[in-house]
Design an enzyme around this catalytic site. Structure first.
Site, mmCIF file in Angstrom:
data_model
loop_
_atom_site.group_PDB
_atom_site.id
_atom_site.type_symbol
_atom_site.label_atom_id
_atom_site.label_comp_id
_atom_site.label_asym_id
_atom_site.label_seq_id
_atom_site.Cartn_x
_atom_site.Cartn_y
_atom_site.Cartn_z
ATOM 1 N N ALA A 283 7.640 -10.984 -5.395
ATOM 2 C CA ALA A 283 8.966 -11.048 -5.685
ATOM 3 C C ALA A 283 9.758 -9.977 -4.740
ATOM 4 O O ALA A 283 9.053 -8.812 -4.655
ATOM 5 C CB ALA A 283 9.424 -10.893 -7.016
ATOM 6 N N CYS B 105 0.794 -1.322 -0.009
ATOM 7 C CA CYS B 105 -0.006 0.000 -0.258
ATOM 8 C C CYS B 105 0.895 1.318 -0.188
ATOM 9 O O CYS B 105 0.493 2.349 0.389
ATOM 10 C CB CYS B 105 -1.074 -0.106 1.340
ATOM 11 S SG CYS B 105 -2.206 -1.329 1.064
#
Ligand code: SPV
Ligand code: MN
Length: 617
Positions: free
Chosen positions: A379, A266
């Site tokens: 990742a 976020c």
């Protein structure tokens, strides 16, 4: 111990005069039965040994850049495993939102799974400290792991602690982590995922983690330690938070420090690494009351960050680090000819290579028929903070941390909160900005995206004690401060009625500057039912100065309109959650929410449902 270790390694342990520590190590070495044990002191040689072994054992591979390596986790081991991460407790009680499990049963179960789990492998014993050594924040921790990759990560992320352990008095408290990847497949990824377990023993201040490699499940000092320190902090009256720490540059060379809590994905790391500000930490902050001030240190010294979307324009500081000669471990990215690629990097990605799914080509599908992207959305990269051009080393190394002027709560919220707002005071902020935080689900968690979820203080995934106790501690912590930080909420994800984002990614730089001025009372603000919001004139000046952009009144009105129906619905949702699910919620929470509702209703009577900020001038 002497039987289990060779002479040189035994000698290293013998120098730490601590029977409790020796017992712990002996117990788990016996149980897991490695063929070899290596004890890491704080020396450069020992760290180099671990790095060499990560390559030798195949958990990491060398990339073209001599200081870069890549690691792959199993295709089905790409994120935190919430279901199998359990808080072991002795009492037979249910804690809302917390995955608890009977302590005795849990320990028995996992110890059984750990019998001989490191057979034929080398076990690494490492010593670290959370927070600066020799400081009020110091928390020593020991990690046992059969993964050189995990140990390597920890050398990048934590302060070394062998010397700290050597000077500890007898029977001191320290955190303990035991990890095993379990059996590995031919790609050196954890194979027995059905036996993946992360068991958190609060009473023993120990975490046992097996059959997994993903950092969030395996790196003891990160989110595993966090569960233990949350409990300690509440017992001892300080805060340990899922927060970045950053210095915001104000006028005339002034620097004001902020912490910020946002759920994963976020904008947390993106905010604290802004290139024109000062970076202190990106994930875990410890905050203590020192002489009446809220002072924060970063528990870590590195970043285990999401790589998707990192590109030269949006995240120049991270981009620079990833393209430098600094040490980097990449995980679950695409590799082709010794180079790494990831989604959203802003340059062309090859059509084939190797990634978390093995050999990869564009269009490749997994067992469930889902197309596999070049890199996993979770990742990551691991680097030391020292690699960043904008790191604030003095703040990072300060034994007393930095004085916090403001605390920011951020979430992914399409339709409710304006881009930035300021709480009326500590209690209002803790309750309406922190304890009421909601955020839409992201690809970081399995399941549907875009579902609004309750996530108080962005810490829900890590909470190990009742929410009511956690909030009470926050309120009490503030009550005792002579200088209380201001509390803010930000929302980078607000949309209009057509679903278009109302802000650019870069706008966050402006909200920070506004907050910096507010903590010094240098700009006015408008009082609304949910707290203070900026005036257009001030933002116009800041947009021009920071981003060289014109900020129109029209944009301002759209972004800062007080959306009463959505705000009221939010208060109702939060009240309901606490009423129905959280026993012993402090009464003040309901009072403060009722007051907020009252203000919203009154404003609605006067100005209607969607209130232009200009009405509050
Ligand atoms: C997060 O997801 O909040 C992280 C990465 O910081 S993990 O180590 O998985 O928690
Ligand atoms: Mn995190």
């Amino acid at each position: 111990m002497q039987e289990l270790l060779n002479k040189a390694q035994f000698q290293k342990l013998k120098e730490i005069k601590n029977p409790h520590l020796h017992d712990f190590i002996a117990k788990y070495v016996k149980l897991c039965n490695p063929s070899k044990v290596f004890v890491c002191t704080d020396s450069v040689e020992d760290e180099e040994y671990v790095k060499k072994k990560a390559l030798e054992y195949g958990e990491e591979r060398q990339l073209a850049n001599p200081n870069h390596t890549v690691h792959f986790d199993n295709y089905y081991d790409q994120a935190r495993d919430k279901e199998n991460t359990r808080i072991l407790i002795s009492e037979n009680i249910k804690l809302p939102y917390i995955n608890t499990y009977d302590r005795k049963k849990g320990l028995e179960e996992i110890h059984k799974l750990m019998e001989g789990i490191t057979e034929g492998k080398e076990l690494f014993i490492c010593f670290f400290t959370l927070g600066p050594p020799n400081s009020p924040f110091e928390i020593p921790a020991i990690q046992l792991t059969d993964s050189a990759y995990v140990a390597h990560n920890e050398f990048l992320l934590y302060r070394k602690g062998y010397e700290v352990f050597k000077r500890l008095k007898e029977n001191p408290r320290f955190l303990k982590f035991v990890h095993s990847t379990g059996e590995l497949d031919e790609r050196k990824t954890s194979k027995n995922l059905d036996k993946r377990r992360v068991y958190i023993d609060l009473d023993g201040e120990a975490v046992l983690s097996i059959n997994t490699q993903y950092g969030g499940n395996s790196i003891g000092l990160k989110k595993l330690a966090f569960r233990l320190t949350i409990k300690r902090a509440v017992e001892e009256g300080w805060l340990t938070e899922h927060m970045f720490i950053m210095g915001v540059n104000g006028p005339n060379g002034r620097v004001s420090y902020f912490t910020g809590a946002y759920p994963s994905m976020c904008g947390k790391t993106s905010t604290c690494t802004l290139i024109h500000e000062k970076l202190v930490g990106d994930d875990i902050a410890s905050i203590r009351n020192i002489n009446g001030e809220a002072r924060a240190v970063n528990a870590e010294i590195g970043v285990f960050g999401i790589i998707e979307g990192v590109n030269e324009k949006d995240d120049p500081a991270i981009w620079e680090v990833l393209n430098s000669q600094n040490e980097v471990i990449f995980s679950n990215v695409l590799v082709k000819d010794g180079k790494v690629y990831w989604s959203g990097m802003g340059i062309e990605i090859p059509d084939e290579g190797e990634n978390h799914s093995g050999k990869w080509w564009r269009g490749k599908k997994d067992k469930d028929g889902n197309e596999i992207p070049p890199s996993h959305r979770n990742a990551r990269f691991t680097v030391r903070l020292g690699a960043f051009r904008n790191v604030d080393l003095e703040a990072l190394n300060s034994p007393l941390g930095v004085k916090i002027s403001g605390i920011i709560f951020g979430g992914r919220d399409a339709d409710t909160l304006p881009p930035v707002s300021e709480a009326f005071d500590w209690v209002h902020g803790v309750i309406t900005k922190g304890a009421s935080l909601e955020s839409e689900t992201t690809a970081a968690i399995l399941g549907k995206e875009g579902v609004r979820k309750f996530n108080p203080m962005a810490i829900l995934d890590f909470l190990s004690i009742p929410i009511s106790k956690y909030i009470e501690n926050y309120l009490e912590f503030g009550r005792k401060l002579k200088h209380k930080p201001k509390i803010f909420a930000v929302n980078y994800f607000l949309r209009d009625e057509r679903g278009q984002f109302l802000n650019e990614k870069e706008d966050k730089a402006v909200w920070l500057k506004w907050m910096e001025l507010r903590v010094h009372d240098e700009v006015q603000a408008l009082e609304t039912p949910i707290g203070f919001i900026p005036c257009h004139d001030d933002l116009k000046v800041l947009f021009d100065r920071v981003l060289n952009k014109d900020y129109s009144k029209n944009d301002y009105i759209k972004q800062f309109t007080i959306r009463v129906p959505e705000l009221l619905a939010k208060v109702d949702r939060i009240e309901k959650i606490y009423q129905e699910n959280v026993k012993d919620t402090p009464e003040i929470l309901f009072e403060v929410l009722e007051e907020e509702k009252d203000r919203l209703m009154k404003a609605k009577e006067r100005f209607g449902e969607y209130i232009s900020p200009l009405n509050f001038v």
